[in-house]
Design a protein around this motif. Structure first.
Motif, PDB file in Angstrom:
ATOM      1  N   TRP A  24       0.949  -1.229   0.273  1.00  0.00           N
ATOM      2  CA  TRP A  24      -0.158   0.368   0.249  1.00  0.00           C
ATOM      3  C   TRP A  24       0.478   0.948  -0.484  1.00  0.00           C
ATOM      4  CZ3 TRP A  24       0.719   3.287   4.020  1.00  0.00           C
ATOM      5  CH2 TRP A  24       0.823   3.041   4.610  1.00  0.00           C
ATOM      6  N   VAL A  25       2.211   1.806   0.645  1.00  0.00           N
ATOM      7  CA  VAL A  25       2.810   2.065   0.601  1.00  0.00           C
ATOM      8  C   VAL A  25       3.831   3.149  -0.740  1.00  0.00           C
ATOM      9  CG1 VAL A  25       5.507   2.820   1.183  1.00  0.00           C
ATOM     10  CG2 VAL A  25       3.610   1.989   2.987  1.00  0.00           C
ATOM     11  N   ILE A  26       4.083   1.471  -1.621  1.00  0.00           N
ATOM     12  CA  ILE A  26       4.115   1.491  -3.084  1.00  0.00           C
ATOM     13  C   ILE A  26       2.806   2.174  -3.884  1.00  0.00           C
ATOM     14  CG2 ILE A  26       4.645   0.496  -4.868  1.00  0.00           C
ATOM     15  CD1 ILE A  26       6.128  -2.175  -3.050  1.00  0.00           C
ATOM     16  N   LEU A  27       1.303   1.304  -3.775  1.00  0.00           N
ATOM     17  CA  LEU A  27       0.336   2.277  -4.344  1.00  0.00           C
ATOM     18  C   LEU A  27       0.175   3.743  -4.256  1.00  0.00           C
ATOM     19  CD1 LEU A  27      -2.308  -1.097  -4.014  1.00  0.00           C
ATOM     20  CD2 LEU A  27      -0.401  -0.127  -6.401  1.00  0.00           C
ATOM     21  N   LEU A  28       1.116   4.406  -2.946  1.00  0.00           N
ATOM     22  CA  LEU A  28       1.050   5.891  -2.799  1.00  0.00           C
ATOM     23  C   LEU A  28       1.541   6.195  -3.095  1.00  0.00           C
ATOM     24  CD1 LEU A  28       0.021   5.596   0.512  1.00  0.00           C
ATOM     25  CD2 LEU A  28      -1.239   6.343  -1.021  1.00  0.00           C
ATOM     26  N   PHE A  29       2.907   5.720  -4.126  1.00  0.00           N
ATOM     27  CA  PHE A  29       4.063   6.944  -5.138  1.00  0.00           C
ATOM     28  C   PHE A  29       3.483   7.086  -5.827  1.00  0.00           C
ATOM     29  CE2 PHE A  29       8.054   4.482  -1.962  1.00  0.00           C
ATOM     30  CZ  PHE A  29       7.996   5.109  -1.514  1.00  0.00           C
ATOM     31  N   VAL A  30       2.431   6.176  -6.632  1.00  0.00           N
ATOM     32  CA  VAL A  30       2.286   6.554  -7.963  1.00  0.00           C
ATOM     33  C   VAL A  30       1.550   7.510  -7.761  1.00  0.00           C
ATOM     34  CG1 VAL A  30       0.775   5.812 -10.126  1.00  0.00           C
ATOM     35  CG2 VAL A  30       2.474   4.391  -8.702  1.00  0.00           C
ATOM     36  N   PRO A  31      -0.091   8.146  -6.896  1.00  0.00           N
ATOM     37  CA  PRO A  31      -0.012   8.962  -7.444  1.00  0.00           C
ATOM     38  C   PRO A  31       1.011  10.398  -6.432  1.00  0.00           C
ATOM     39  CG  PRO A  31      -1.255   7.990  -5.613  1.00  0.00           C
ATOM     40  CD  PRO A  31      -0.258   7.066  -6.345  1.00  0.00           C
ATOM     41  N   ALA A  32       1.686  10.040  -5.818  1.00  0.00           N
ATOM     42  CA  ALA A  32       2.449  10.810  -5.576  1.00  0.00           C
ATOM     43  C   ALA A  32       3.375  11.586  -6.276  1.00  0.00           C
ATOM     44  CB  ALA A  32       3.489  10.529  -4.498  1.00  0.00           C
ATOM     45  N   GLY A  33       3.932  10.953  -6.977  1.00  0.00           N
ATOM     46  CA  GLY A  33       4.414  11.012  -8.372  1.00  0.00           C
ATOM     47  C   GLY A  33       4.006  11.702  -9.171  1.00  0.00           C
ATOM     48  N   PHE A  34       2.813  11.422  -9.962  1.00  0.00           N
ATOM     49  CA  PHE A  34       2.319  12.796 -11.274  1.00  0.00           C
ATOM     50  C   PHE A  34       1.847  13.510 -10.307  1.00  0.00           C
ATOM     51  CE2 PHE A  34       1.734   7.681 -12.415  1.00  0.00           C
ATOM     52  CZ  PHE A  34       1.772   8.358 -13.745  1.00  0.00           C
ATOM     53  N   LEU A  35       1.550  13.490  -9.294  1.00  0.00           N
ATOM     54  CA  LEU A  35       1.449  15.321  -8.593  1.00  0.00           C
ATOM     55  C   LEU A  35       2.796  15.150  -8.525  1.00  0.00           C
ATOM     56  CD1 LEU A  35      -0.949  16.431  -6.565  1.00  0.00           C
ATOM     57  CD2 LEU A  35      -0.292  15.573  -4.870  1.00  0.00           C
ATOM     58  N   LEU A  36       3.604  15.466  -8.041  1.00  0.00           N
ATOM     59  CA  LEU A  36       4.657  15.607  -8.056  1.00  0.00           C
ATOM     60  C   LEU A  36       5.275  16.057  -9.450  1.00  0.00           C
ATOM     61  CD1 LEU A  36       7.816  17.313  -5.901  1.00  0.00           C
ATOM     62  CD2 LEU A  36       8.350  15.184  -6.210  1.00  0.00           C
TER      63      LEU A  36
END
Length: 375
Positions: A24-36
């Protein structure tokens, strides 16, 4: 310009983590990456690279033997691939599973068969009773990490064949490895000494199992082991030969009939030559990395506009990271990237000598077990 480097760095960084984070932490990286990316693009590629590396790690570890099944007997059915290695007491071989007696997601096994084993050949499909354990090895600092090598090769478990009436040959399939095996047998029948046969096998089909310990030691002292086992250096030379052959044929055709683009023809021949030699060597990971380097050089050759050295290098690095996230653990990656940087010039005119270095040494000694026959 930094994007491919950061993406590759993110993938390679996962190899040094002591453990993978929860999914679940890895999956949070995806939207965080696109938002960043909306505010500062480069770090987003680093995060997305980490996501890919973690998902690759989860997928790879998901195919390994669970701890609770260690030292358990299984009845498996699979195809022998690669060239079996014989050392008198045993034969060591790789088995690509078709099905197993459990619902485990095992894919590839590295097995030993002791005693009066049958004659194993690539392409044979066997039913075997085996005892398995998780991939493991010594992790002494500065030494060869056998466990990491097993994971790189995609092995789910190691083990040995048990004596059982269930062990039987089911069928024989055609495979590229069978062609390599037949060529190895032809080399073994040649009228030359054992060391010459070992070197011929190493240079033609990438089989170093016949290199004796004494010869291996002498080659180590000379520092030429990487020159005598099929690696990126050889792929680069073959690609350069293909480019020269294609260009020469195109120029001859132009003189005789009609104009043919020598650069495009040379690039096609180069890729065909490199692919053929890589297939002969069994498409090992070092040769796959070499092919990526060759294709990166071909992109630079064929581009009708300026392509910077840094961009070609970055794209090649991303390609290597995608197929082999653990490549950073071996010496071959450093040699490969240095060879590519030196090979690709800043001008659009490339010489044959520059091109031949595009894949030089992507398979250093650190990519292989140090003992002949254990890979």
């Amino acid at each position: 310009m930094l994007s491919p480097y950061l993406f590759a760095t993110g993938i390679f960084s996962v190899a040094f983590w002591s453990q993978l984070p929860p999914l679940w932490v890895i999956l949070l990286f995806v939207p965080a990456g696109f938002l960043l990316r909306r505010f500062w693009a480069p770090p987003s590629f680093l995060l997305l690279g980490m996501v890919y590396g973690c998902l690759w790690g989860y997928d790879t570890l998901g195919h390994q033997l669970p701890d609770e099944f260690i030292a358990t007997d299984f009845t498996v059915i699979g195809e022998v691939y690669g060239i079996p290695v014989r050392d008198g007491r045993r034969v060591q071989f790789n088995l690509r599973l078709d099905e197993a007696s459990t619902n485990l997601k095992l894919q590839k096994l590295r097995l030993s068969w002791y005693g009066d084993q049958a004659s194993l050949q690539p392409g044979q499909v066997w039913q075997l009773q085996v005892r398995l354990r998780r991939p493991r090895g010594y992790v002494n600092p500065g030494g060869f990490d056998y466990q990491a090598w097993l994971i790189q090769q995609g092995f789910s478990a190691t083990g040995y064949v048990r004596t059982s009436p269930q062990n039987r040959l089911l069928e024989q399939r055609w495979s590229l490895d069978r062609l390599r095996y037949q060529l190895q047998q032809k080399i073994a029948e040649s009228h030359v000494n054992d060391d010459a046969q070992a070197l011929m096998s190493a240079l033609t089909i990438g089989d170093r199992s016949h290199i004796s310990k004494d010869l291996w030691y002498r080659l180590s002292l000379l520092g030429v082991i990487h020159l005598l086992v099929v690696s990126g250096l050889h792929i680069g030379f073959v690609a350069a030969m293909g480019y020269g052959t294609g260009s020469l044929l195109a120029k001859c055709f132009t003189l005789i009939c009609q104009p043919v683009n020598a650069r495009y023809t040379g690039a096609v021949f180069s890729l065909v030559f490199a692919l053929s030699y890589s297939a002969l060597a069994g498409f090992s990971l070092p040769t796959q990395r070499a092919l990526i380097m060759v294709m990166a050089a071909l992109v630079a050759l064929l581009a009708n506009r300026y392509v910077g050295r840094a961009m070609i290098f970055g794209l090649a690095l991303v390609g290597v990271a995608l197929i082999d996230p653990l490549a950073i653990m071996g010496a071959g990656l450093l040699a490969a990237t240095c060879g590519l940087v030196l090979a690709i010039g800043q001008q659009r005119g490339y010489s044959l000598g520059q091109f031949s270095g595009c894949a030089a040494l992507p398979a250093g000694c650190g990519d292989y077990p140090h003992q002949p026959g254990c890979g």
